[in-house]
Scaffold this motif. Structure first.
Motif, PDB file in Angstrom:
ATOM      1  N   ALA A 199     -25.033  11.309  42.410  1.00  0.00           N
ATOM      2  CA  ALA A 199     -25.572  12.623  42.776  1.00  0.00           C
ATOM      3  C   ALA A 199     -25.119  13.708  41.820  1.00  0.00           C
ATOM      4  O   ALA A 199     -25.850  14.675  41.576  1.00  0.00           O
ATOM      5  CB  ALA A 199     -25.160  12.984  44.205  1.00  0.00           C
ATOM      6  N   GLY A 200     -23.910  13.582  41.261  1.00  0.00           N
ATOM      7  CA  GLY A 200     -23.419  14.581  40.321  1.00  0.00           C
ATOM      8  C   GLY A 200     -23.771  14.258  38.881  1.00  0.00           C
ATOM      9  O   GLY A 200     -24.173  15.137  38.116  1.00  0.00           O
ATOM     10  N   ILE A 201     -23.601  13.004  38.482  1.00  0.00           N
ATOM     11  CA  ILE A 201     -23.906  12.570  37.116  1.00  0.00           C
ATOM     12  C   ILE A 201     -25.256  11.864  37.145  1.00  0.00           C
ATOM     13  O   ILE A 201     -25.362  10.681  37.472  1.00  0.00           O
ATOM     14  CB  ILE A 201     -22.802  11.642  36.585  1.00  0.00           C
ATOM     15  CG1 ILE A 201     -21.462  12.364  36.618  1.00  0.00           C
ATOM     16  CG2 ILE A 201     -23.133  11.170  35.168  1.00  0.00           C
ATOM     17  CD1 ILE A 201     -20.294  11.513  36.173  1.00  0.00           C
ATOM     18  N   GLY A 202     -26.296  12.602  36.847  1.00  0.00           N
ATOM     19  CA  GLY A 202     -27.657  12.086  36.906  1.00  0.00           C
ATOM     20  C   GLY A 202     -28.506  12.750  37.958  1.00  0.00           C
ATOM     21  O   GLY A 202     -29.728  12.583  37.963  1.00  0.00           O
ATOM     22  N   ASN A 203     -27.862  13.488  38.908  1.00  0.00           N
ATOM     23  CA  ASN A 203     -28.585  14.247  39.941  1.00  0.00           C
ATOM     24  C   ASN A 203     -29.559  13.380  40.717  1.00  0.00           C
ATOM     25  O   ASN A 203     -30.727  13.725  40.892  1.00  0.00           O
ATOM     26  CB  ASN A 203     -29.306  15.442  39.320  1.00  0.00           C
ATOM     27  CG  ASN A 203     -28.356  16.400  38.643  1.00  0.00           C
ATOM     28  OD1 ASN A 203     -28.520  16.737  37.475  1.00  0.00           O
ATOM     29  ND2 ASN A 203     -27.331  16.847  39.361  1.00  0.00           N
ATOM     30  N   GLU A 204     -29.062  12.232  41.205  1.00  0.00           N
ATOM     31  CA  GLU A 204     -29.872  11.380  42.063  1.00  0.00           C
ATOM     32  C   GLU A 204     -30.309  12.169  43.305  1.00  0.00           C
ATOM     33  O   GLU A 204     -29.496  12.761  43.996  1.00  0.00           O
ATOM     34  CB  GLU A 204     -29.048  10.151  42.481  1.00  0.00           C
ATOM     35  CG  GLU A 204     -29.716   9.250  43.480  1.00  0.00           C
ATOM     36  CD  GLU A 204     -28.786   8.143  43.934  1.00  0.00           C
ATOM     37  OE1 GLU A 204     -28.921   7.020  43.424  1.00  0.00           O
ATOM     38  OE2 GLU A 204     -27.903   8.417  44.776  1.00  0.00           O
ATOM     39  N   GLY A 205     -31.585  12.189  43.583  1.00  0.00           N
ATOM     40  CA  GLY A 205     -32.144  12.922  44.706  1.00  0.00           C
ATOM     41  C   GLY A 205     -32.723  14.264  44.329  1.00  0.00           C
ATOM     42  O   GLY A 205     -33.550  14.813  45.063  1.00  0.00           O
ATOM     43  N   GLY A 206     -32.322  14.823  43.197  1.00  0.00           N
ATOM     44  CA  GLY A 206     -32.766  16.160  42.829  1.00  0.00           C
ATOM     45  C   GLY A 206     -34.084  16.207  42.093  1.00  0.00           C
ATOM     46  O   GLY A 206     -34.641  17.290  41.907  1.00  0.00           O
ATOM     47  N   TRP A 207     -34.636  15.055  41.676  1.00  0.00           N
ATOM     48  CA  TRP A 207     -35.905  15.025  40.960  1.00  0.00           C
ATOM     49  C   TRP A 207     -36.553  13.656  41.169  1.00  0.00           C
ATOM     50  O   TRP A 207     -35.895  12.676  41.504  1.00  0.00           O
ATOM     51  CB  TRP A 207     -35.695  15.305  39.468  1.00  0.00           C
ATOM     52  CG  TRP A 207     -34.643  14.433  38.830  1.00  0.00           C
ATOM     53  CD1 TRP A 207     -33.289  14.559  38.940  1.00  0.00           C
ATOM     54  CD2 TRP A 207     -34.880  13.297  37.988  1.00  0.00           C
ATOM     55  NE1 TRP A 207     -32.644  13.586  38.234  1.00  0.00           N
ATOM     56  CE2 TRP A 207     -33.606  12.796  37.623  1.00  0.00           C
ATOM     57  CE3 TRP A 207     -36.022  12.665  37.503  1.00  0.00           C
ATOM     58  CZ2 TRP A 207     -33.451  11.689  36.806  1.00  0.00           C
ATOM     59  CZ3 TRP A 207     -35.861  11.561  36.677  1.00  0.00           C
ATOM     60  CH2 TRP A 207     -34.597  11.083  36.331  1.00  0.00           C
ATOM     61  N   THR A 208     -37.859  13.619  41.010  1.00  0.00           N
ATOM     62  CA  THR A 208     -38.596  12.384  41.232  1.00  0.00           C
ATOM     63  C   THR A 208     -39.160  11.863  39.910  1.00  0.00           C
ATOM     64  O   THR A 208     -39.273  12.595  38.918  1.00  0.00           O
ATOM     65  CB  THR A 208     -39.756  12.607  42.215  1.00  0.00           C
ATOM     66  OG1 THR A 208     -40.676  13.549  41.650  1.00  0.00           O
ATOM     67  CG2 THR A 208     -39.246  13.144  43.542  1.00  0.00           C
ATOM     68  N   TYR A 209     -39.533  10.579  39.924  1.00  0.00           N
ATOM     69  CA  TYR A 209     -40.113   9.937  38.751  1.00  0.00           C
ATOM     70  C   TYR A 209     -40.999   8.787  39.242  1.00  0.00           C
ATOM     71  O   TYR A 209     -40.791   8.240  40.337  1.00  0.00           O
ATOM     72  CB  TYR A 209     -39.016   9.422  37.818  1.00  0.00           C
ATOM     73  CG  TYR A 209     -38.078   8.417  38.455  1.00  0.00           C
ATOM     74  CD1 TYR A 209     -38.319   7.048  38.371  1.00  0.00           C
ATOM     75  CD2 TYR A 209     -36.951   8.838  39.160  1.00  0.00           C
ATOM     76  CE1 TYR A 209     -37.465   6.133  38.954  1.00  0.00           C
ATOM     77  CE2 TYR A 209     -36.100   7.943  39.752  1.00  0.00           C
ATOM     78  CZ  TYR A 209     -36.347   6.590  39.645  1.00  0.00           C
ATOM     79  OH  TYR A 209     -35.518   5.687  40.242  1.00  0.00           O
ATOM     80  N   PRO A 210     -41.984   8.385  38.480  1.00  0.00           N
ATOM     81  CA  PRO A 210     -42.888   7.308  38.907  1.00  0.00           C
ATOM     82  C   PRO A 210     -42.236   5.938  38.759  1.00  0.00           C
ATOM     83  O   PRO A 210     -41.396   5.722  37.883  1.00  0.00           O
ATOM     84  CB  PRO A 210     -44.090   7.458  37.974  1.00  0.00           C
ATOM     85  CG  PRO A 210     -43.522   8.086  36.748  1.00  0.00           C
ATOM     86  CD  PRO A 210     -42.416   8.985  37.208  1.00  0.00           C
ATOM     87  N   GLY A 241     -51.893   8.665  44.075  1.00  0.00           N
ATOM     88  CA  GLY A 241     -52.290   7.863  45.222  1.00  0.00           C
ATOM     89  C   GLY A 241     -52.152   6.377  45.006  1.00  0.00           C
ATOM     90  O   GLY A 241     -52.250   5.610  45.966  1.00  0.00           O
ATOM     91  N   VAL A 242     -51.935   5.947  43.780  1.00  0.00           N
ATOM     92  CA  VAL A 242     -51.787   4.517  43.475  1.00  0.00           C
ATOM     93  C   VAL A 242     -50.370   4.216  43.004  1.00  0.00           C
ATOM     94  O   VAL A 242     -49.701   3.339  43.554  1.00  0.00           O
ATOM     95  CB  VAL A 242     -52.813   4.067  42.416  1.00  0.00           C
ATOM     96  CG1 VAL A 242     -52.612   2.591  42.081  1.00  0.00           C
ATOM     97  CG2 VAL A 242     -54.234   4.328  42.907  1.00  0.00           C
ATOM     98  N   THR A 243     -49.926   4.927  42.006  1.00  0.00           N
ATOM     99  CA  THR A 243     -48.567   4.739  41.485  1.00  0.00           C
ATOM    100  C   THR A 243     -47.573   5.487  42.374  1.00  0.00           C
ATOM    101  O   THR A 243     -47.752   6.681  42.649  1.00  0.00           O
ATOM    102  CB  THR A 243     -48.464   5.253  40.043  1.00  0.00           C
ATOM    103  OG1 THR A 243     -49.494   4.647  39.253  1.00  0.00           O
ATOM    104  CG2 THR A 243     -47.112   4.916  39.466  1.00  0.00           C
ATOM    105  N   LYS A 244     -46.549   4.764  42.809  1.00  0.00           N
ATOM    106  CA  LYS A 244     -45.541   5.372  43.672  1.00  0.00           C
ATOM    107  C   LYS A 244     -44.488   6.083  42.823  1.00  0.00           C
ATOM    108  O   LYS A 244     -44.259   5.751  41.659  1.00  0.00           O
ATOM    109  CB  LYS A 244     -44.876   4.311  44.540  1.00  0.00           C
ATOM    110  CG  LYS A 244     -45.836   3.646  45.526  1.00  0.00           C
ATOM    111  CD  LYS A 244     -45.097   2.634  46.390  1.00  0.00           C
ATOM    112  CE  LYS A 244     -46.051   1.987  47.402  1.00  0.00           C
ATOM    113  NZ  LYS A 244     -45.361   1.001  48.266  1.00  0.00           N
TER     114      LYS A 244
END
Length: 587
Positions: A271-282, A296-299
């Motif tokens: 969560a601190g190094i990389g900010n897991e949860g703070g941004w999304t990616y496909p 709607g297709v790619t999660k």
């Protein structure tokens, strides 16, 4: 009583040999000085009732062989003193043997007025009692039942942080997005923003199968072994049906749960190094922006879920059981009783990757096993362990915990606003204060002020910096090496001259504008000791300051699949190399 001259000579010779082999001439001199004490002559020689009974149980014929012994006819006369000559000569007696409560009623054994038993006792009074095992090994320096080894909490925390540093370093080196976030984004703002976006309403976090169900269980097993190897009882256990084994592995499972939670949500975790949860990616193998993304297709995901919290400790505990089984029923049979050949050792280390990693973290060989290297429940004792001298103990007790240092400060390679090489830019002064937590680590605080602003566009003004952190210390007889790391702030104090506000038609007096920047200072120092209280310190290092920049995030950030709750601001880092020197006062 008095003994014949020949027997006096024999006893005296044996006494000298005992003194020579168990204390030397110095201890003999100590004994002679103690013999001058009148109460010493009054001490009883026999302290064990068992010895008295054995001595008095002898036959009359045996007793008559002693001078002045009782005759077979039972004549009463001067009685011989029953004594155990081996007791007088052997060094293997305990301190309890000297109890004044356990005394016999026999007479003293004296030679020319000197109590032989008291002489030997006084010699050995100044050395530790020695105990021997049935096979003859000297165990006097081994821990006793009254000195069990305590749980190694320092090792547990230090090794866990070291393991966390290894994991974070690997993630930083292999992920360019993490490097970008650490270098250009505000750390604490983005950490708390990421924590608020954890999605705990789902199981999967979007990572591949190998990451969630192989990599994370290995993390759990390594953290479990870290706990086990710092438990004096648990690290001696091999897989078995005993309660000691299962309790040790259960405690390892609990620590793996704690470490897994820390690696997910702590400032030094994902969560601190990389900010897991703070941004999304496909969930597609493509770089930003992803051309193959289909709405709607790619999660897409923000890399949060229950899977890592649950799988890491539970499957990690099963991994520990599997490695323990292989270690006992495969590696032990391959190695057998031969511990000298390298091939069985390599097999043992290769078949237990998690324990090998845990051994590496505590700087042990991959095939190291506590139950092979040491006696159960005790620290391994190979050879002779020298005890610290009285001077070393006194010095440790007199640890000087406080120190204050004043220093002159300059930037020999210039600053952002004053470019030069080997110059005297950024002159200033400051104060440092340390408190020694242990002999090798101290809490450290500093306050400095120097000429000139670190802002490139504003060379005038001054800079105030403050930091709080730690100092790692290595003491030597004549000097002290230290490394200090102090996060803090730098305040650029920019002067605003008096001027006329033509818009509002007012006069504005001179003022000062304070601009605060996050910063960190790293210094390597050498203290040359003039005496125990005063030393001269010379330090060289760098101050890293973060400045806000105008570039913002790319335009696609904030839209699906690149949603972001992180700060839109970006920062740049500037380094100023500094030297500082001055006196240090310790007390």
């Amino acid at each position: 009583m008095r003994l014949p001259t020949s027997r006096v000579s024999v006893v005296w010779l044996v006494l000298m040999l005992a003194v020579y082999f168990h204390g030397g001439i110095i201890r003999c001199a100590q004994a002679q000085s103690l013999l001058q004490d009148p109460p010493l002559r009054d001490r009883e020689v026999l302290h064990s009732s068992t010895v008295t009974e054995l001595a008095t149980a002898g036959s009359a014929a045996e007793n008559t062989s002693l001078p002045n012994g009782p005759s077979a006819s039972g004549d009463s006369g001067p009685q011989s003193v029953p004594f155990d000559s081996l007791r007088l000569l052997a060094p293997n007696f305990d301190d309890n043997d000297a109890d004044a409560d356990s005394t016999s009623n026999g007479s003293e054994i004296t030679v020319n007025g000197i109590d032989l038993g008291a002489a030997v006792g006084s010699v050995y009074q100044h050395r530790p009692a020695r105990k021997h095992s049935p096979n003859g090994d000297d165990l006097s320096l081994e821990p006793t039942a009254d000195q069990p080894e305590h749980y190694n909490w320092h090792g547990l925390l230090a090794q866990s942080l070291y393991f966390n540093a290894i994991e974070s370093s690997f993630r930083i080196a292999s992920d360019d997005q993490i490097r970008y976030l650490l270098a250009t984004k505000p750390f604490w703002h983005d950490y708390f923003a990421s924590m608020k976006q954890f999605n705990m309403r789902r199981w999967n976090d979007g990572d591949p199968f190998l990451v969630n169900y192989v990599g994370h269980p290995m993390q759990g097993s390594v953290s479990s072994y870290i706990e086990i190897q710092n438990d004096p009882l648990g690290r001696q256990q091999e897989i078995s049906a005993t309660s000691a084994y299962w309790m040790s592995r259960f405690k390892g499972f609990l620590w793996a749960t704690v470490f897994s939670t820390h690696s997910e949500i702590s400032p030094f975790g994902e969560a601190g190094i990389g900010n897991e949860g703070g941004w999304t990616y496909p969930l597609a193998d493509c770089h930003r922006p992803c051309p193959s993304f289909k709405p709607g297709v790619t999660k897409y995901t923000n890399n949060t879920g229950w899977v890592d919290f649950i799988i890491t400790p539970t499957v990690g505990a099963l991994w520990v059981l599997a490695e323990d089984t292989i270690d006992r029923y495969v590696s032990d049979r391959i190695q057998g009783d031969d511990r000298s050949h390298i091939f069985p050792k390599i097999i043992r280390g290769s078949l237990n990757p998690s324990r090998t990693m845990a051994n590496f973290i505590r700087f042990k060989k991959p095939w190291y096993r506590d139950f092979q290297e040491s006696e159960p429940y005790w620290r391994p004792s190979h050879g002779i362990h020298m005890l610290p001298s009285d001077e070393v103990r006194a010095q440790n007790q007199r640890l000087q915990r406080f120190s204050i240092a004043t220093h002159y400060r300059t930037a020999p390679l210039g600053t952002s606003s004053q470019r030069c090489i080997l110059c005297n830019a950024g002159r200033g002064a400051g104060l440092e204060a340390d408190y020694a937590i242990t002999p090798w680590i101290s809490a450290s605080v500093s306050l400095d002020k120097q000429e000139g602003s670190l802002e490139r566009a504003v060379p005038d003004g001054s800079t105030l910096s403050a930091g709080f952190g730690v100092r790692l210390v290595h003491e030597r007889p004549h000097n002290t090496f230290s490394l200090s790391v102090r996060p803090g702030v730098v305040v650029d104090q920019i002067p605003i001259p008096a001027h006329v506000d033509t818009v509002h038609r007012t006069y504005v007096a001179s003022d000062e504008l304070n601009v605060v920047h996050p910063a960190a200072t790293i210094l390597l120092a050498n203290d040359y000791k003039l005496n125990r209280t005063i030393a001269l310190r010379s330090s060289f290092g760098a101050t890293i300051v973060r400045y806000r920049t105008t570039p913002k995030d790319p335009p696609y950030v904030g839209e699906i699949p690149y949603l972001s709750w992180l700060s839109p601001d970006s920062y740049t880092n500037r380094t100023t190399w500094i030297w500082q020197g001055g006196p240090v006062f310790r007390f």
